[in-house]
Scaffold this motif. Structure first.
Motif, PDB file in Angstrom:
ATOM      1  N   ASP A   1      48.008 -13.616  34.318  1.00 14.71           N
ATOM      2  CA  ASP A   1      49.288 -13.086  33.793  1.00 14.71           C
ATOM      3  C   ASP A   1      49.498 -11.825  34.358  1.00 14.71           C
ATOM      4  O   ASP A   1      50.089 -10.738  33.885  1.00 14.71           O
TER       5      ASP A   1
ATOM      6  N   PRO B   1      61.795  -8.614  29.249  1.00 17.16           N
ATOM      7  CA  PRO B   1      62.570  -9.378  30.195  1.00 17.16           C
ATOM      8  C   PRO B   1      61.688 -10.182  31.082  1.00 17.16           C
ATOM      9  O   PRO B   1      60.412  -9.775  31.286  1.00 17.16           O
ATOM     10  N   GLU B   2      62.181 -11.218  31.428  1.00 15.91           N
ATOM     11  CA  GLU B   2      61.215 -12.372  32.515  1.00 15.91           C
ATOM     12  C   GLU B   2      61.387 -11.742  33.833  1.00 15.91           C
ATOM     13  O   GLU B   2      62.276 -10.786  34.130  1.00 15.91           O
ATOM     14  N   GLY B   3      60.333 -11.961  34.534  1.00 19.45           N
ATOM     15  CA  GLY B   3      60.175 -11.638  36.061  1.00 19.45           C
ATOM     16  C   GLY B   3      59.955 -10.113  36.234  1.00 19.45           C
ATOM     17  O   GLY B   3      59.892  -9.856  37.383  1.00 19.45           O
ATOM     18  N   VAL B   4      59.685  -9.525  35.194  1.00 20.94           N
ATOM     19  CA  VAL B   4      59.208  -8.019  35.574  1.00 20.94           C
ATOM     20  C   VAL B   4      57.838  -8.079  35.529  1.00 20.94           C
ATOM     21  O   VAL B   4      56.838  -8.619  35.096  1.00 20.94           O
ATOM     22  N   GLU B   5      57.365  -7.361  36.562  1.00 20.60           N
ATOM     23  CA  GLU B   5      55.652  -7.288  36.824  1.00 20.60           C
ATOM     24  C   GLU B   5      55.094  -6.580  35.533  1.00 20.60           C
ATOM     25  O   GLU B   5      55.554  -5.597  35.195  1.00 20.60           O
ATOM     26  N   ARG B   6      54.132  -7.130  35.196  1.00 24.43           N
ATOM     27  CA  ARG B   6      53.086  -6.702  34.053  1.00 24.43           C
ATOM     28  C   ARG B   6      51.742  -6.178  34.639  1.00 24.43           C
ATOM     29  O   ARG B   6      51.036  -7.066  35.308  1.00 24.43           O
TER      30      ARG B   6
ATOM     31  N   GLU C   1      51.890  -9.209  21.133  1.00 25.96           N
ATOM     32  CA  GLU C   1      52.721 -10.346  21.807  1.00 25.96           C
ATOM     33  C   GLU C   1      54.149 -10.664  21.255  1.00 25.96           C
ATOM     34  O   GLU C   1      55.027 -10.809  22.160  1.00 25.96           O
TER      35      GLU C   1
ATOM     36  N   ASP D   1      55.902  -8.275  23.608  1.00 26.22           N
ATOM     37  CA  ASP D   1      55.722  -8.732  24.835  1.00 26.22           C
ATOM     38  C   ASP D   1      56.605  -9.949  25.080  1.00 26.22           C
ATOM     39  O   ASP D   1      57.122 -10.114  26.193  1.00 26.22           O
ATOM     40  N   ALA D   2      56.785 -11.092  24.243  1.00 29.47           N
ATOM     41  CA  ALA D   2      57.777 -12.024  24.101  1.00 29.47           C
ATOM     42  C   ALA D   2      59.050 -11.678  24.387  1.00 29.47           C
ATOM     43  O   ALA D   2      59.868 -12.243  24.998  1.00 29.47           O
TER      44      ALA D   2
END
Ligand code: GDP
Ligand code: ZN
Length: 449
Positions: A349, A323-328, A316, A319-320
């Protein structure tokens, strides 16, 4: 009037640095026969391989090998070209090159041979770029696509589009001379149908070029997970037979941070975050910083967990920080150890995949998922190995064609949009390219190309 100035003579080692069986020095310029004579003691016969010593100013041999002489215009650059195939050692090649400089050549700039080939009409800009792309191709599919562009497949398509635009422009411009007949004239000539046909064609090329851009530059995938969850195993399994050229980041110590594999020919640059732990070792710290910079450019993040225990606290934290908005995509690995079946699940998620890297179960699900995220749906020979600037030009051309459609009441504007569309496409083949653009393109080539 002043005499037309002849191009100066350029020379470079054309083979890769390092040692090899053969090394090639390439020379291009005007009237190189005397140059060849000074190097070998005799006049070269065009396009015949001659085994000969290469001699210094005192007539002493520097090396011996094959001299090839291609008189203008039947050469790569369209000028006189001499190729000296000697022994592939760095020192001996530098001696041969130095001799060429002594004879009046200067060191070629990066891409200068290709640039001359372009300026002399031996190939258009898209083809010159394909030469570079072929040399840099990191997968078989990318190389195939580059060869197709090199042989002119992409250029031909651009020329057909240009011809269609020119035909339509001529029609419209002829109509401009008879203002009363505007609209009927266009209707009779089915101008709008023809415009729509051009638009459809353009959209098709753009889509295939988008696929090609993917084939050329690939996608960045970041692997996140605790030690022993199976990251290396998964990487090996994903790569299968298609392990592409490994591209270590220069200077990294210990394990490679970044590795390139291929899925259906798409280069997948995988960044392993294994080394992301806090560390006091300054060298290791550099590696960590570099890894973070790679992560910032990620297209997809693969979170790998052991299916038996699920995500761990350490996951986590990383993970935190991603970068935002990247496909996981979350991978539950080692399903063979807990009796789960391979599966693809849509979760809040993102997508989760159950697989076993060890047994290769469910790995296909991951492969398709990666291709889906990349937007890859092309097949084989249709793909155009495009560069970003090609995509920009194609999009621009499309914008003008669409704008023309909405201007069909005002013929002058209609004609102008068609002209602008033609200019955009001409940028791809180099018909309307500025010196600045050419400078940017060719300076990225390597020396001797
Ligand atoms: P990494 O440290 O995350 O790179 O993990 P490795 O790929 O080195 O794998 C750690 C251990 O787990 C190795 O002994 C692998 O053989 C084993 N392993 C990896 N994937 C699987 C799997 O799907 N099933 C089983 N049973 N073992 C696995
Ligand atoms: Zn590992």
């Amino acid at each position: 009037s002043p005499a037309p100035s002849l191009p100066d003579t350029i020379a470079a080692v054309a083979t890769a640095p390092g040692r090899g069986g053969i090394g090639v020095v390439r020379v291009s310029g005007a009237a190189l026969a005397p140059f060849a004579r000074a190097l070998t003691g005799r006049l070269p016969e065009p396009r015949h391989a001659a085994f000969t010593p290469f001699v210094d100013a005192g007539g002493k041999p520097i090396d011996e090998g094959i001299l090839l002489y291609f008189p203008a215009p039947h050469s790569f650059t369209g000028e006189d070209v001499i190729e000296l195939q000697g022994h592939g050692g760095p020192v001996v090649l530098q001696l041969v090159l130095a001799r060429c400089l002594e004879l009046g050549a200067r060191l070629a700039e990066p891409g200068e041979f290709s640039r001359r080939a372009f300026l002399n009409g031996k190939m258009d800009l898209a083809q010159a770029e394909a030469v570079a792309d072929l040399i840099e191709a990191s997968t078989v599919a990318a190389a195939r696509s580059a060869v197709r562009s090199l042989s002119g497949a992409f250029s031909d398509e651009m020329h057909r589009l240009t011809d269609a635009l020119i035909d339509l422009r001529m029609l419209v411009e002829a109509t401009l001379d008879f203002p009363d007949e505007d609209v009927e004239f266009l209707e009779n000539a089915r101008a709008l149908e023809r415009l729509d046909a051009i638009r459809v064609k353009l959209e098709g090329v753009l889509e295939r070029a988008r696929q090609g851009a993917l084939l050329r530059s690939g996608m960045n995938v970041v692997l996140v997970g605790q030690p022993n969850v199976g990251k290396s195993s998964l990487l090996n399994c994903l790569a299968g037979d298609e392990r592409a050229i490994v591209t270590d980041i220069a200077g990294t110590t210990r394990d490679a941070v970044r590795e390139t594999i291929a899925i259906e020919g798409i280069p997948i640059h995988v960044i392993d975050t294994a080394g992301l732990r806090e560390t006091a070792d300054p060298v290791e710290r550099l590696g960590v910083e570099r890894t973070w910079r790679e992560i910032a450019r990620a297209d997809v993040i693969l979170r790998i967990v052991d299916a038996r225990v699920g995500p761990q606290p350490g996951d986590e934290a990383i993970d935190a920080a991603l970068p935002e908005g990247v496909e996981r995509i979350t991978i539950f690995n080692k399903i063979d150890l807990c009796g789960l079946e391979p599966a693809r699940l849509q979760r809040d998620d993102g997508v989760a995949i159950h697989l076993s890297a060890q047994l290769g179960l469910g790995v296909d699900l991951l492969r398709s998922e990666l291709l889906r995220v990349a937007g890859w749906h092309a097949h084989g020979d249709d793909v155009v190995l495009a560069r970003e600037r090609h995509l920009v030009a194609l999009r621009e051309a499309l914008t003008h064609v669409v704008a023309a459609r909405s201007q069909c009441g005002a013929l002058e504007l209609f004609a102008e949009e068609l002209r602008l569309a033609q200019v955009s496409i001409g940028e791809i083949t180099g018909e309307f390219s500025s010196d600045d653009l050419l400078g940017v393109i060719f300076s990225r080539f390597c020396i001797g190309k």
